[in-house]
Design a protein around this motif. Structure first.
Motif, PDB file in Angstrom:
ATOM      1  N   LYS A  36      45.705  21.246  58.491  1.00 52.92           N
ATOM      2  CA  LYS A  36      46.480  22.437  58.384  1.00 52.92           C
ATOM      3  C   LYS A  36      45.262  23.780  57.374  1.00 52.92           C
ATOM      4  O   LYS A  36      45.363  24.609  57.893  1.00 52.92           O
ATOM      5  N   LEU A  37      44.409  23.114  56.828  1.00 53.40           N
ATOM      6  CA  LEU A  37      43.555  24.058  55.958  1.00 53.40           C
ATOM      7  C   LEU A  37      42.382  24.478  57.103  1.00 53.40           C
ATOM      8  O   LEU A  37      42.089  25.695  56.987  1.00 53.40           O
ATOM      9  N   GLU A  38      41.952  23.459  57.972  1.00 52.29           N
ATOM     10  CA  GLU A  38      41.154  24.162  58.890  1.00 52.29           C
ATOM     11  C   GLU A  38      41.243  25.031  59.838  1.00 52.29           C
ATOM     12  O   GLU A  38      40.732  25.865  60.106  1.00 52.29           O
ATOM     13  N   ALA A  39      42.770  25.032  59.984  1.00 50.67           N
ATOM     14  CA  ALA A  39      43.202  26.103  60.766  1.00 50.67           C
ATOM     15  C   ALA A  39      43.222  27.796  60.172  1.00 50.67           C
ATOM     16  O   ALA A  39      43.176  28.666  60.542  1.00 50.67           O
ATOM     17  N   LEU A  40      42.821  27.497  58.723  1.00 48.00           N
ATOM     18  CA  LEU A  40      42.861  28.754  58.080  1.00 48.00           C
ATOM     19  C   LEU A  40      41.413  29.481  58.093  1.00 48.00           C
ATOM     20  O   LEU A  40      41.242  30.527  57.974  1.00 48.00           O
ATOM     21  N   ARG A  41      40.392  28.706  58.611  1.00 49.27           N
ATOM     22  CA  ARG A  41      38.994  29.011  58.480  1.00 49.27           C
ATOM     23  C   ARG A  41      38.801  30.440  59.437  1.00 49.27           C
ATOM     24  O   ARG A  41      37.695  30.959  58.986  1.00 49.27           O
ATOM     25  N   PRO A  42      39.358  30.554  60.735  1.00 47.71           N
ATOM     26  CA  PRO A  42      39.083  31.752  61.183  1.00 47.71           C
ATOM     27  C   PRO A  42      39.399  33.081  60.392  1.00 47.71           C
ATOM     28  O   PRO A  42      38.944  34.218  60.699  1.00 47.71           O
ATOM     29  N   GLN A  43      40.353  32.996  59.468  1.00 39.62           N
ATOM     30  CA  GLN A  43      40.766  34.010  58.545  1.00 39.62           C
ATOM     31  C   GLN A  43      39.701  34.505  57.473  1.00 39.62           C
ATOM     32  O   GLN A  43      39.567  35.638  57.142  1.00 39.62           O
ATOM     33  N   LYS A  44      38.828  33.414  57.231  1.00 41.79           N
ATOM     34  CA  LYS A  44      37.752  33.895  56.477  1.00 41.79           C
ATOM     35  C   LYS A  44      38.153  34.328  54.893  1.00 41.79           C
ATOM     36  O   LYS A  44      37.746  35.361  54.498  1.00 41.79           O
ATOM     37  N   LEU A  45      39.384  33.403  54.452  1.00 47.03           N
ATOM     38  CA  LEU A  45      39.529  33.910  53.285  1.00 47.03           C
ATOM     39  C   LEU A  45      38.595  33.626  52.176  1.00 47.03           C
ATOM     40  O   LEU A  45      37.730  32.520  52.259  1.00 47.03           O
ATOM     41  N   ARG A  46      38.854  34.350  51.283  1.00 51.09           N
ATOM     42  CA  ARG A  46      37.983  34.008  49.650  1.00 51.09           C
ATOM     43  C   ARG A  46      39.039  34.000  48.576  1.00 51.09           C
ATOM     44  O   ARG A  46      40.096  34.357  48.873  1.00 51.09           O
ATOM     45  N   VAL A  47      38.624  33.209  47.511  1.00 51.04           N
ATOM     46  CA  VAL A  47      39.549  33.330  46.540  1.00 51.04           C
ATOM     47  C   VAL A  47      38.962  33.537  45.238  1.00 51.04           C
ATOM     48  O   VAL A  47      37.630  33.235  44.903  1.00 51.04           O
ATOM     49  N   ILE A  48      39.458  34.644  44.425  1.00 55.71           N
ATOM     50  CA  ILE A  48      39.034  34.898  43.008  1.00 55.71           C
ATOM     51  C   ILE A  48      39.781  34.125  42.000  1.00 55.71           C
ATOM     52  O   ILE A  48      41.038  33.938  42.295  1.00 55.71           O
ATOM     53  N   VAL A  49      39.282  33.339  41.107  1.00 55.97           N
ATOM     54  CA  VAL A  49      39.946  32.365  40.017  1.00 55.97           C
ATOM     55  C   VAL A  49      39.742  33.066  38.824  1.00 55.97           C
ATOM     56  O   VAL A  49      38.474  33.118  38.359  1.00 55.97           O
ATOM     57  N   LEU A  50      40.719  33.375  38.281  1.00 54.70           N
ATOM     58  CA  LEU A  50      40.816  33.824  36.908  1.00 54.70           C
ATOM     59  C   LEU A  50      40.999  32.593  35.869  1.00 54.70           C
ATOM     60  O   LEU A  50      41.951  31.945  36.018  1.00 54.70           O
ATOM     61  N   SER A  51      40.099  32.527  35.168  1.00 59.01           N
ATOM     62  CA  SER A  51      40.104  31.081  34.466  1.00 59.01           C
ATOM     63  C   SER A  51      39.512  31.052  33.322  1.00 59.01           C
ATOM     64  O   SER A  51      38.781  32.084  32.907  1.00 59.01           O
ATOM     65  N   GLU A  52      39.394  30.103  32.528  1.00 57.30           N
ATOM     66  CA  GLU A  52      38.597  29.848  31.283  1.00 57.30           C
ATOM     67  C   GLU A  52      38.436  28.253  31.180  1.00 57.30           C
ATOM     68  O   GLU A  52      39.429  27.499  31.422  1.00 57.30           O
ATOM     69  N   ASP A  53      37.322  27.859  30.686  1.00 55.48           N
ATOM     70  CA  ASP A  53      37.209  26.326  30.469  1.00 55.48           C
ATOM     71  C   ASP A  53      37.939  25.682  29.794  1.00 55.48           C
ATOM     72  O   ASP A  53      38.119  24.411  29.736  1.00 55.48           O
ATOM     73  N   TRP A  54      38.395  26.247  28.470  1.00 54.72           N
ATOM     74  CA  TRP A  54      39.330  25.631  27.704  1.00 54.72           C
ATOM     75  C   TRP A  54      40.826  25.452  28.118  1.00 54.72           C
ATOM     76  O   TRP A  54      41.396  24.597  27.205  1.00 54.72           O
ATOM     77  N   CYS A  55      40.911  25.904  29.303  1.00 55.36           N
ATOM     78  CA  CYS A  55      42.453  25.871  29.703  1.00 55.36           C
ATOM     79  C   CYS A  55      42.898  24.530  30.234  1.00 55.36           C
ATOM     80  O   CYS A  55      42.245  24.122  31.236  1.00 55.36           O
ATOM     81  N   GLY A  56      43.778  23.868  29.820  1.00 61.72           N
ATOM     82  CA  GLY A  56      44.239  22.630  30.185  1.00 61.72           C
ATOM     83  C   GLY A  56      44.882  22.893  31.768  1.00 61.72           C
ATOM     84  O   GLY A  56      44.573  21.901  32.602  1.00 61.72           O
ATOM     85  N   ASP A  57      45.441  23.943  31.995  1.00 62.63           N
ATOM     86  CA  ASP A  57      45.894  24.145  33.416  1.00 62.63           C
ATOM     87  C   ASP A  57      44.877  24.422  34.468  1.00 62.63           C
ATOM     88  O   ASP A  57      45.092  23.935  35.455  1.00 62.63           O
ATOM     89  N   ALA A  58      43.785  24.860  33.817  1.00 63.35           N
ATOM     90  CA  ALA A  58      42.758  25.503  34.739  1.00 63.35           C
ATOM     91  C   ALA A  58      41.882  23.948  34.955  1.00 63.35           C
ATOM     92  O   ALA A  58      41.596  23.482  35.930  1.00 63.35           O
ATOM     93  N   MET A  59      41.850  22.922  34.098  1.00 61.44           N
ATOM     94  CA  MET A  59      41.319  21.894  34.353  1.00 61.44           C
ATOM     95  C   MET A  59      41.878  20.777  35.389  1.00 61.44           C
ATOM     96  O   MET A  59      41.413  20.336  36.061  1.00 61.44           O
ATOM     97  N   LEU A  60      43.255  21.084  35.291  1.00 62.45           N
ATOM     98  CA  LEU A  60      44.247  20.483  36.404  1.00 62.45           C
ATOM     99  C   LEU A  60      43.879  21.249  38.036  1.00 62.45           C
ATOM    100  O   LEU A  60      43.677  20.609  38.797  1.00 62.45           O
ATOM    101  N   ASN A  61      43.989  22.621  37.810  1.00 69.54           N
ATOM    102  CA  ASN A  61      44.487  23.139  38.988  1.00 69.54           C
ATOM    103  C   ASN A  61      43.102  23.592  39.761  1.00 69.54           C
ATOM    104  O   ASN A  61      43.079  23.628  41.089  1.00 69.54           O
ATOM    105  N   ASN A  62      41.834  24.017  39.047  1.00 69.02           N
ATOM    106  CA  ASN A  62      40.638  24.379  39.530  1.00 69.02           C
ATOM    107  C   ASN A  62      40.082  23.351  40.432  1.00 69.02           C
ATOM    108  O   ASN A  62      39.803  23.745  41.653  1.00 69.02           O
ATOM    109  N   PRO A  63      40.123  21.998  39.952  1.00 71.59           N
ATOM    110  CA  PRO A  63      39.532  21.004  40.941  1.00 71.59           C
ATOM    111  C   PRO A  63      40.158  20.880  42.373  1.00 71.59           C
ATOM    112  O   PRO A  63      39.502  20.618  43.368  1.00 71.59           O
ATOM    113  N   ILE A  64      41.522  21.076  42.327  1.00 74.95           N
ATOM    114  CA  ILE A  64      42.358  20.834  43.557  1.00 74.95           C
ATOM    115  C   ILE A  64      42.149  22.158  44.406  1.00 74.95           C
ATOM    116  O   ILE A  64      41.963  21.926  45.641  1.00 74.95           O
ATOM    117  N   LEU A  65      41.689  23.216  43.889  1.00 76.13           N
ATOM    118  CA  LEU A  65      41.895  24.313  44.554  1.00 76.13           C
ATOM    119  C   LEU A  65      40.447  24.163  45.283  1.00 76.13           C
ATOM    120  O   LEU A  65      40.249  24.619  46.379  1.00 76.13           O
TER     121      LEU A  65
END
Length: 184
Positions: A43-72
């Motif tokens: 499913k994700l491979e099908a997104l490649r032609p769109q050439k999407l990029r992602v900006i991640v608003l984050s801080e390393d002290w945040c527990g939710d970032a610790m969980l979500n960023n590696p999955i992203l």
């Protein structure tokens, strides 16, 4: 600044990880252990032609970032998306455009953009199921005025961090939620 400029200003994945002073090993542990299913990769491979990029608003002290960023990061790899990290605390001008419920500077926030720099999706700071899970746990805390509130809250955060690092069903819940933003 427009989103392309924010993207250019952001730290690369390596720059962000190398600068981390909190939750680095925990985040990398999730990153190393989380894998996408073949179906998800297709499913994700099908997104490649769109050439999407992602900006991640984050801080390393945040527990939710610790969980979500590696999955992203795993999702971005499969979709061919370049990722840049913008630190929330030193970039409130951007953060304040992506407040949770119009008031909270909750992170992480994932801003998906196309080649022209137009926003095509926003995700964060938590999957809806994770928000319900955290709110349920918080509801069990004593009143903020209670003598033991601080200790109980610290205990809760420690427990959540441990769960986030080991519960693979939570990882998949987060991934599924991010997919819902990307794959329509």
């Amino acid at each position: 600044m427009d989103l392309n400029q924010w993207f250019q200003k952001g730290l690369t994945v390596d720059e962000y990880i190398n600068a981390m002073t909190t939750n680095k090993e925990e985040m990398l542990t999730i990153y190393k252990q989380f894998t996408l299913t073949d179906e998800d990769k297709n499913k994700l491979e099908a997104l490649r032609p769109q050439k999407l990029r992602v900006i991640v608003l984050s801080e390393d002290w945040c527990g939710d970032a610790m969980l979500n960023n590696p999955i992203l990061l795993r999702i971005a790899e499969a979709a061919g998306m370049e990722v840049r990290f913008v630190l929330r605390d030193s970039n409130l001008e951007l953060m304040d455009q992506y407040l949770t419920n119009g008031t909270s500077r909750a992170i992480p926030i994932f801003i998906f953009i196309n080649e022209e720099g137009n926003e095509v999706g926003v995700w964060g700071p938590r999957a809806p199921e994770m928000q319900a899970f955290v709110m349920e746990k918080r509801a069990a805390l004593p009143d903020k005025d209670a003598e033991d509130f601080q200790a109980k809250q610290t205990e809760l955060f420690k427990s959540l961090r441990a769960t986030y690092q080991t519960d693979t069903t939570i990882w998949q819940t987060v991934a599924t939620s991010i997919f819902a933003t990307l794959i329509k």
